[in-house]
Design a protein around this motif. Structure first.
Motif, PDB file in Angstrom:
ATOM      1  N   GLU A  40       3.356  -8.710  -3.657  1.00  0.00           N
ATOM      2  CA  GLU A  40       2.355  -7.719  -4.081  1.00  0.00           C
ATOM      3  C   GLU A  40       2.137  -6.630  -3.028  1.00  0.00           C
ATOM      4  O   GLU A  40       1.293  -5.753  -3.200  1.00  0.00           O
ATOM      5  N   LEU A  41       2.865  -6.714  -1.916  1.00  0.00           N
ATOM      6  CA  LEU A  41       2.782  -5.688  -0.875  1.00  0.00           C
ATOM      7  C   LEU A  41       4.061  -4.853  -0.900  1.00  0.00           C
ATOM      8  O   LEU A  41       5.166  -5.386  -0.755  1.00  0.00           O
ATOM      9  N   VAL A  42       3.907  -3.562  -1.119  1.00  0.00           N
ATOM     10  CA  VAL A  42       5.051  -2.645  -1.154  1.00  0.00           C
ATOM     11  C   VAL A  42       4.903  -1.678   0.020  1.00  0.00           C
ATOM     12  O   VAL A  42       3.841  -1.075   0.200  1.00  0.00           O
ATOM     13  N   VAL A 101       2.556   7.589   0.315  1.00  0.00           N
ATOM     14  CA  VAL A 101       1.874   6.507  -0.414  1.00  0.00           C
ATOM     15  C   VAL A 101       1.415   7.002  -1.789  1.00  0.00           C
ATOM     16  O   VAL A 101       1.582   6.307  -2.807  1.00  0.00           O
ATOM     17  N   VAL A 102       0.858   8.197  -1.822  1.00  0.00           N
ATOM     18  CA  VAL A 102       0.369   8.734  -3.098  1.00  0.00           C
ATOM     19  C   VAL A 102       1.534   9.020  -4.054  1.00  0.00           C
ATOM     20  O   VAL A 102       1.423   8.792  -5.268  1.00  0.00           O
ATOM     21  N   ASP A 103       2.643   9.495  -3.515  1.00  0.00           N
ATOM     22  CA  ASP A 103       3.836   9.712  -4.358  1.00  0.00           C
ATOM     23  C   ASP A 103       4.259   8.397  -5.012  1.00  0.00           C
ATOM     24  O   ASP A 103       4.605   8.360  -6.198  1.00  0.00           O
ATOM     25  N   GLU A 104       4.241   7.317  -4.241  1.00  0.00           N
ATOM     26  CA  GLU A 104       4.670   6.011  -4.763  1.00  0.00           C
ATOM     27  C   GLU A 104       3.665   5.496  -5.811  1.00  0.00           C
ATOM     28  O   GLU A 104       4.062   4.930  -6.837  1.00  0.00           O
ATOM     29  N   LEU A 105       2.383   5.709  -5.533  1.00  0.00           N
ATOM     30  CA  LEU A 105       1.361   5.308  -6.519  1.00  0.00           C
ATOM     31  C   LEU A 105       1.572   6.051  -7.839  1.00  0.00           C
ATOM     32  O   LEU A 105       1.508   5.468  -8.928  1.00  0.00           O
ATOM     33  N   ALA A 106       1.829   7.359  -7.727  1.00  0.00           N
ATOM     34  CA  ALA A 106       2.007   8.181  -8.931  1.00  0.00           C
ATOM     35  C   ALA A 106       3.273   7.762  -9.687  1.00  0.00           C
ATOM     36  O   ALA A 106       3.297   7.711 -10.922  1.00  0.00           O
ATOM     37  N   ARG A 107       4.319   7.433  -8.935  1.00  0.00           N
ATOM     38  CA  ARG A 107       5.585   7.023  -9.569  1.00  0.00           C
ATOM     39  C   ARG A 107       5.411   5.726 -10.351  1.00  0.00           C
ATOM     40  O   ARG A 107       5.904   5.578 -11.468  1.00  0.00           O
ATOM     41  N   ARG A 108       4.659   4.796  -9.769  1.00  0.00           N
ATOM     42  CA  ARG A 108       4.464   3.492 -10.410  1.00  0.00           C
ATOM     43  C   ARG A 108       3.338   3.523 -11.449  1.00  0.00           C
ATOM     44  O   ARG A 108       3.309   2.700 -12.357  1.00  0.00           O
ATOM     45  N   GLY A 109       2.369   4.426 -11.244  1.00  0.00           N
ATOM     46  CA  GLY A 109       1.193   4.437 -12.115  1.00  0.00           C
ATOM     47  C   GLY A 109       0.407   3.160 -12.011  1.00  0.00           C
ATOM     48  O   GLY A 109      -0.273   2.734 -12.947  1.00  0.00           O
ATOM     49  N   ASP A 110       0.453   2.577 -10.836  1.00  0.00           N
ATOM     50  CA  ASP A 110      -0.220   1.286 -10.645  1.00  0.00           C
ATOM     51  C   ASP A 110      -0.403   1.039  -9.149  1.00  0.00           C
ATOM     52  O   ASP A 110       0.235   1.676  -8.311  1.00  0.00           O
ATOM     53  N   GLY A 111      -1.280   0.104  -8.842  1.00  0.00           N
ATOM     54  CA  GLY A 111      -1.474  -0.298  -7.456  1.00  0.00           C
ATOM     55  C   GLY A 111      -2.586   0.469  -6.764  1.00  0.00           C
ATOM     56  O   GLY A 111      -3.202   1.387  -7.325  1.00  0.00           O
ATOM     57  N   ALA A 270     -13.414   1.299  -5.727  1.00  0.00           N
ATOM     58  CA  ALA A 270     -12.332   0.999  -6.672  1.00  0.00           C
ATOM     59  C   ALA A 270     -12.774   1.278  -8.106  1.00  0.00           C
ATOM     60  O   ALA A 270     -11.984   1.717  -8.946  1.00  0.00           O
ATOM     61  N   GLY A 271     -14.052   1.052  -8.379  1.00  0.00           N
ATOM     62  CA  GLY A 271     -14.571   1.301  -9.721  1.00  0.00           C
ATOM     63  C   GLY A 271     -14.660   2.776 -10.061  1.00  0.00           C
ATOM     64  O   GLY A 271     -14.824   3.140 -11.240  1.00  0.00           O
ATOM     65  N   LEU A 272     -14.541   3.644  -9.073  1.00  0.00           N
ATOM     66  CA  LEU A 272     -14.604   5.082  -9.331  1.00  0.00           C
ATOM     67  C   LEU A 272     -13.248   5.661  -9.720  1.00  0.00           C
ATOM     68  O   LEU A 272     -13.170   6.769 -10.261  1.00  0.00           O
ATOM     69  N   ALA A 273     -12.180   4.922  -9.426  1.00  0.00           N
ATOM     70  CA  ALA A 273     -10.835   5.422  -9.766  1.00  0.00           C
ATOM     71  C   ALA A 273     -10.681   5.446 -11.283  1.00  0.00           C
ATOM     72  O   ALA A 273     -11.028   4.473 -11.953  1.00  0.00           O
ATOM     73  N   PRO A 274     -10.188   6.557 -11.815  1.00  0.00           N
ATOM     74  CA  PRO A 274     -10.148   6.691 -13.280  1.00  0.00           C
ATOM     75  C   PRO A 274      -9.057   5.872 -13.957  1.00  0.00           C
ATOM     76  O   PRO A 274      -9.113   5.660 -15.163  1.00  0.00           O
ATOM     77  N   ALA A 275      -8.088   5.422 -13.169  1.00  0.00           N
ATOM     78  CA  ALA A 275      -6.966   4.673 -13.761  1.00  0.00           C
ATOM     79  C   ALA A 275      -6.258   3.917 -12.642  1.00  0.00           C
ATOM     80  O   ALA A 275      -6.436   4.240 -11.456  1.00  0.00           O
ATOM     81  N   PRO A 276      -5.447   2.923 -12.968  1.00  0.00           N
ATOM     82  CA  PRO A 276      -4.655   2.259 -11.922  1.00  0.00           C
ATOM     83  C   PRO A 276      -3.756   3.267 -11.202  1.00  0.00           C
ATOM     84  O   PRO A 276      -3.290   4.243 -11.810  1.00  0.00           O
ATOM     85  N   GLY A 277      -3.550   3.032  -9.933  1.00  0.00           N
ATOM     86  CA  GLY A 277      -2.663   3.918  -9.173  1.00  0.00           C
ATOM     87  C   GLY A 277      -3.315   5.219  -8.761  1.00  0.00           C
ATOM     88  O   GLY A 277      -2.620   6.181  -8.423  1.00  0.00           O
ATOM     89  N   ARG A 278      -4.636   5.285  -8.783  1.00  0.00           N
ATOM     90  CA  ARG A 278      -5.330   6.538  -8.453  1.00  0.00           C
ATOM     91  C   ARG A 278      -6.306   6.367  -7.287  1.00  0.00           C
ATOM     92  O   ARG A 278      -7.272   7.123  -7.178  1.00  0.00           O
ATOM     93  N   LEU A 279      -6.091   5.354  -6.468  1.00  0.00           N
ATOM     94  CA  LEU A 279      -6.980   5.099  -5.338  1.00  0.00           C
ATOM     95  C   LEU A 279      -6.145   4.855  -4.083  1.00  0.00           C
ATOM     96  O   LEU A 279      -5.207   4.050  -4.103  1.00  0.00           O
ATOM     97  N   ALA A 280      -6.498   5.560  -3.008  1.00  0.00           N
ATOM     98  CA  ALA A 280      -5.825   5.327  -1.724  1.00  0.00           C
ATOM     99  C   ALA A 280      -6.872   5.294  -0.609  1.00  0.00           C
ATOM    100  O   ALA A 280      -7.770   6.126  -0.566  1.00  0.00           O
ATOM    101  N   VAL A 281      -6.726   4.311   0.270  1.00  0.00           N
ATOM    102  CA  VAL A 281      -7.660   4.105   1.386  1.00  0.00           C
ATOM    103  C   VAL A 281      -6.973   4.530   2.681  1.00  0.00           C
ATOM    104  O   VAL A 281      -5.869   4.075   2.979  1.00  0.00           O
TER     105      VAL A 281
END
Lengths: 347, 144
Positions: A40-42, A101-111, A270-281
């Motif tokens: 689960e770690l990429v 990191v954001v590019d990878e989140l957007a590509r996967r649409g998850d995480g 995390a609850g503020l993110a509108p969809a999976p893959g839209r949160l980065a810390v």
């Protein structure tokens, strides 16, 4: 799934005795390993932010001067901030990590993304380094998302106000900056009446709290004051400037937070993110290594939906009365500035 | 209303240029019977190291006051969190209410030829009240 960057060996950016030191990233890595995420770690590779990406938030003359200063061997930029020969390439890698990191989140649409870099960034202004920060890492990523048409919420829970991020997006209606911080404290900015420029009124939310503030008060400030503004803004991305120097063991300030409080804040974020893959810390401050390790673990476990922390959440500290004052000061400033703006437009 | 400054804020970080600026401000303040406020911006490391500028620089300031015959009763400190430029800019407002700011041309860790850390240049550009920048051509200001 957690998507993080390859952690750079930041050994070249160090100044003996300085609290912003390479060991911080070792503590962060240990916090990450404590989670035992397995598949689960990429991990995404490092890349430097390009000059064009940096120019969205920093002035070219500043980039040139910082690069040249490092090339000549570096030194102290101000009383807090240093740079070495290696700082310029490392700072560019730190600024680029969020983009990867954001590019990878957007590509996967998850995480969920976690950007583990140093030097930190949120004090870095368009035209100068400050408060241990050279390039504003979170702002570089927020600006890239914004240029792609996104509406970006930057949530900052470092114990210090992120004056650099506020300054960069002061007049930008597509970025909402929310900060809860100890006040008075360095850098001295971050009062409730700072609500954004005329083109972006109400796009800055400052939540100053006194020394000793506990997790319940910090959470209330975020939820009661910033919550409605965030709902109305409706972000398409959420970036967190996660400083852990508000921990009660941190030597840099006087908040009384525990790792359990960071888990609570992270669940809310995390609850503020509108969809999976839209949160980065993004890592900002945090200078007590044990507190940093445990707080990183607690935060990441929470954003992944399974919060666990070695310390219970805290409550009962001062600052509840400040929340009401912040609400009133923001409302009166907004009324006043809006009236002035409308009068000027009418004339 | 007097055109002469009644309250002079002096940026003081203990650097040679700050000492020079303080000496100039004391000499000028004495003639104008102005109040002098020594302003110290408390950065991140000041807090980390628990440094108190009054304890660190008190002797230096007393010696300067003696040398320039400045009445120490008209002297006070203002220590505020922030970077030097922001703290000095706020000196025009409460609680300092300065009507003149005096700084050395370079702070403790500022580098000649480096614009990015120059407090004096930024201050001169943004201040709402007059700014005096005392040059670093001498190690300390000497009264004519």
């Amino acid at each position: 799934m957690l998507i993080t960057n390859e952690v750079p060996d930041g050994a070249g950016h160090e100044d003996p005795g300085h609290p912003e030191r390479p060991d911080r990233l070792i503590a962060v890595r240990e916090g990450l390993e404590d989670l035992a995420l397995g598949d689960e770690l990429v991990t995404v590779g490092l890349r430097s932010a390009t000059r064009l990406e940096l120019l969205r938030v920093h002035q070219g003359a500043y980039l040139d001067e910082l690069g040249a200063f490092c090339y000549e061997g570096g030194g102290d930029i101000d009383e807090d901030t240093y740079a070495t020969y290696d700082s310029w390439p490392l700072a560019q890698l730190a600024a680029g990590a969020g983009l990867a990191v954001v590019d990878e989140l957007a590509r996967r649409g998850d995480g969920v993304g976690f950007v583990a870099v140093r030097p930190p960034g949120h004090h870095a202004l368009p035209d100068r380094a400050m408060g241990f920060c050279l390039l504003n890492n979170v702002a570089v990523t927020a600006a890239a998302l914004r240029s792609a048409g996104e509406r970006v919420l930057v949530l900052d829970w470092d114990v210090h106000h992120g004056n650099g991020t506020q300054s960069i997006f002061w007049n930008d209606p597509d970025v909402l900056y929310v900060s809860c911080h100890q006040w008075p404290l360095f850098p001295g900015s971050g009062v409730p009446s700072e609500i954004g420029g005329l083109a972006a009124l109400d796009r800055i939310v400052n939540l100053p709290l006194p020394a000793g503030a506990t997790g319940d008060v910090v959470a209330r400030a975020f939820e009661e004051v910033a919550g409605p503004v965030i709902d109305e803004f409706a972000p398409t991305w959420v970036l967190v400037s996660a400083g852990f120097d508000g921990h009660r063991d941190d030597p840099m300030a006087d908040f009384a937070l525990s790792s359990g409080d960071f888990a609570h804040l992270a669940t809310w974020a995390a609850g503020l993110a509108p969809a999976p893959g839209r949160l980065a810390v993004f890592l900002e401050g945090g200078y007590d290594l044990a507190a940093l390790r445990h707080s990183v673990r607690a935060t990441l476990s929470a954003v992944l939906g399974d919060p666990s922390a070695n310390e219970a959440p805290t409550n009962g500290g001062p600052g509840s009365d400040q929340i009401g004052r912040t609400l009133r000061e923001r409302a009166s400033t907004l009324t006043l500035v809006t009236a002035q703006r409308d009068a000027e437009e009418a004339s | 209303m007097s055109i002469y400054p009644r309250t002079i804020a002096v940026g003081f970080d203990g650097s040679p240029d700050a000492v020079s600026a303080c000496a100039w401000a004391m000499a000028t303040g004495r003639r104008l019977e102005a109040h002098l406020v020594l302003v110290h911006a408390r950065g991140l490391l000041d807090r980390f190291d628990r440094r108190d500028p009054r304890a660190l620089f008190g002797d230096v300031v007393s010696e300067l006051a003696t040398r320039h015959a400045f009445n120490e009763a008209r002297l006070s400190w203002h220590v505020a969190d922030g970077d030097a430029c922001s703290v000095l800019l706020r000196c025009a407002e409460a609680p300092v209410f300065a009507d003149l700011v005096v700084v050395g041309s370079r702070g403790r860790d500022e580098h000649a030829g480096m614009l990015i850390g120059s407090t004096s240049l930024q201050l001169a550009e943004r201040s709402a009240i007059p700014v005096v920048i005392v040059p670093s051509t001498t190690s300390e200001y000497h009264e004519p």
